[in-house]
Design an enzyme around this catalytic site. Sequence first.
Site, PDB file in Angstrom:
ATOM      1  N   ASP A  14      -2.444   4.191  11.119  1.00 61.50           N
ATOM      2  CA  ASP A  14      -2.219   4.095   9.671  1.00 61.50           C
ATOM      3  C   ASP A  14      -1.078   5.018   9.261  1.00 61.50           C
ATOM      4  O   ASP A  14      -0.276   4.691   8.379  1.00 61.50           O
ATOM      5  CB  ASP A  14      -3.502   4.445   8.904  1.00 61.50           C
ATOM      6  CG  ASP A  14      -3.640   3.665   7.610  1.00 61.50           C
ATOM      7  OD1 ASP A  14      -2.632   3.496   6.903  1.00 61.50           O
ATOM      8  OD2 ASP A  14      -4.759   3.210   7.305  1.00 61.50           O
ATOM      9  N   HIS A  17       2.590   3.797   8.875  1.00 61.82           N
ATOM     10  CA  HIS A  17       3.117   3.229   7.625  1.00 61.82           C
ATOM     11  C   HIS A  17       3.950   4.262   6.869  1.00 61.82           C
ATOM     12  O   HIS A  17       4.994   3.943   6.304  1.00 61.82           O
ATOM     13  CB  HIS A  17       1.969   2.770   6.725  1.00 61.82           C
ATOM     14  CG  HIS A  17       1.269   1.532   7.186  1.00 61.82           C
ATOM     15  ND1 HIS A  17       1.894   0.316   7.296  1.00 61.82           N
ATOM     16  CD2 HIS A  17      -0.031   1.318   7.554  1.00 61.82           C
ATOM     17  CE1 HIS A  17       1.030  -0.601   7.712  1.00 61.82           C
ATOM     18  NE2 HIS A  17      -0.140  -0.018   7.877  1.00 61.82           N
ATOM     19  N   SER A 167      -8.796  -1.147   2.016  1.00 58.65           N
ATOM     20  CA  SER A 167      -7.366  -1.182   2.342  1.00 58.65           C
ATOM     21  C   SER A 167      -6.473  -0.839   1.158  1.00 58.65           C
ATOM     22  O   SER A 167      -5.353  -0.357   1.338  1.00 58.65           O
ATOM     23  CB  SER A 167      -6.977  -2.570   2.855  1.00 58.65           C
ATOM     24  OG  SER A 167      -7.898  -3.060   3.793  1.00 58.65           O
ATOM     25  N   HIS A 194     -13.565   2.875   6.148  1.00 60.35           N
ATOM     26  CA  HIS A 194     -12.162   3.310   6.198  1.00 60.35           C
ATOM     27  C   HIS A 194     -11.655   3.424   4.768  1.00 60.35           C
ATOM     28  O   HIS A 194     -11.663   2.437   4.028  1.00 60.35           O
ATOM     29  CB  HIS A 194     -11.345   2.277   6.984  1.00 60.35           C
ATOM     30  CG  HIS A 194      -9.871   2.532   7.017  1.00 60.35           C
ATOM     31  ND1 HIS A 194      -9.260   3.235   8.033  1.00 60.35           N
ATOM     32  CD2 HIS A 194      -8.864   2.155   6.172  1.00 60.35           C
ATOM     33  CE1 HIS A 194      -7.947   3.270   7.817  1.00 60.35           C
ATOM     34  NE2 HIS A 194      -7.684   2.628   6.690  1.00 60.35           N
ATOM     35  N   HIS A 196      -8.832   4.728   1.643  1.00 65.18           N
ATOM     36  CA  HIS A 196      -7.478   5.107   1.230  1.00 65.18           C
ATOM     37  C   HIS A 196      -7.590   5.895  -0.067  1.00 65.18           C
ATOM     38  O   HIS A 196      -8.544   5.727  -0.840  1.00 65.18           O
ATOM     39  CB  HIS A 196      -6.581   3.884   1.066  1.00 65.18           C
ATOM     40  CG  HIS A 196      -5.990   3.421   2.360  1.00 65.18           C
ATOM     41  ND1 HIS A 196      -4.784   3.867   2.841  1.00 65.18           N
ATOM     42  CD2 HIS A 196      -6.470   2.576   3.301  1.00 65.18           C
ATOM     43  CE1 HIS A 196      -4.530   3.307   4.012  1.00 65.18           C
ATOM     44  NE2 HIS A 196      -5.546   2.517   4.318  1.00 65.18           N
ATOM     45  N   TYR A 285      -2.881  -4.163  -1.264  1.00 62.07           N
ATOM     46  CA  TYR A 285      -2.872  -3.712   0.130  1.00 62.07           C
ATOM     47  C   TYR A 285      -1.940  -2.516   0.304  1.00 62.07           C
ATOM     48  O   TYR A 285      -0.773  -2.554  -0.089  1.00 62.07           O
ATOM     49  CB  TYR A 285      -2.416  -4.872   1.010  1.00 62.07           C
ATOM     50  CG  TYR A 285      -2.620  -4.708   2.493  1.00 62.07           C
ATOM     51  CD1 TYR A 285      -3.864  -4.366   3.019  1.00 62.07           C
ATOM     52  CD2 TYR A 285      -1.571  -4.933   3.382  1.00 62.07           C
ATOM     53  CE1 TYR A 285      -4.052  -4.249   4.386  1.00 62.07           C
ATOM     54  CE2 TYR A 285      -1.748  -4.819   4.752  1.00 62.07           C
ATOM     55  CZ  TYR A 285      -2.992  -4.471   5.249  1.00 62.07           C
ATOM     56  OH  TYR A 285      -3.166  -4.359   6.607  1.00 62.07           O
TER      57      TYR A 285
END
Length: 336
Positions: A14, A17, A167, A194, A196, A285
């Site tokens: 990740d 990115h 996400s 997961h 963000h 996203y």
Amino acid sequence: MAKKIRIIDSTLRDGMHAVSHQFTPEEMAEIAAGLDAAGIDTIEVSHGDGLGGSSYNYGFAAAKDEDYLKAVSQVLKNSKLGVLLLPGIGTAHDLEMAAKFGAKVVRVATHCTEADIGEQHIKIAKELGMEAIGFLMMSHMVPPEKLVEQAKLFESYGADAVYITDSAGAMTPYDVKVRIEAVKAAVSVPVGFHAHNNLGLAIGNTLAAIEAGATYVDGTARGLGAGAGNSQTEILVAVLAKLGYETGVDLYKIMDVAEEVVAPKMRRPQIVDKAALSLGYAGVYGSFLLHAMRAAEKFKVDVRDILIELGRLKTVGGQEDMIVDVAYELSKANKQ
């Protein structure tokens, strides 16, 4: 006895990115060695969009998947080497290559309504002797009962665990709680989460997931990741220790990796700025952010307007081409 929580660190996937996929194999090896020494259970390595992601559409990486995996596998002493695969981007051949270079864990990532397209890859991974985990992306977009249906599909294919994945960094703790509780009650395999940090809730949401029954959770050193990043592994380890959970991670060592090894390699501070906040608010996203920022500059429009419109259109991973279309249409409208 303290409850055991498995941390999968995605700094080298990740986090790609946030550096436009430009970590070198040598940089990955240096970071991985530190994560391994700190006691991280599983270290995920690949292009930000998974195996095979290096492309015009998703951004070219600094090296090939096999170069990254080879470099990292050579420094690991205790941690398991993991990879991410998105069906349609990564292939069975990519899985076989990853296994050859020592990958023990693969997370097969699909949109939250499309677990069925991951069936082949889950089964191939199992045949290769890998741990296979179903990874339901953009899980904020559907209600808990839909996630239950999809999680049960992954389990039926042989998945060893199922992840609920925020996400877009769009969930609140309640959103996480109801989804994890529902999936946990419906499957017999471990459930993971997961996060963000686009709404500043990555750590809080991860704790909500654990309280709801998740035993696998993700983090990245310094929070390095798409958008505003992920749960900071070092903070997650500290908070879980305060709450009496066992992670097997040495707090001082993971702090040192984050501050002394990862931080100097960061392109920009991993903060909740107006663009990242717009991602979470719009439910877009996370990996769209840098693409949207470039489009905003090119077409002289506000990146927030691009992200809000992408959210209205309910875009999902794989539709990066729409970012330029949206920016162009906004630019045209602004001139009228």
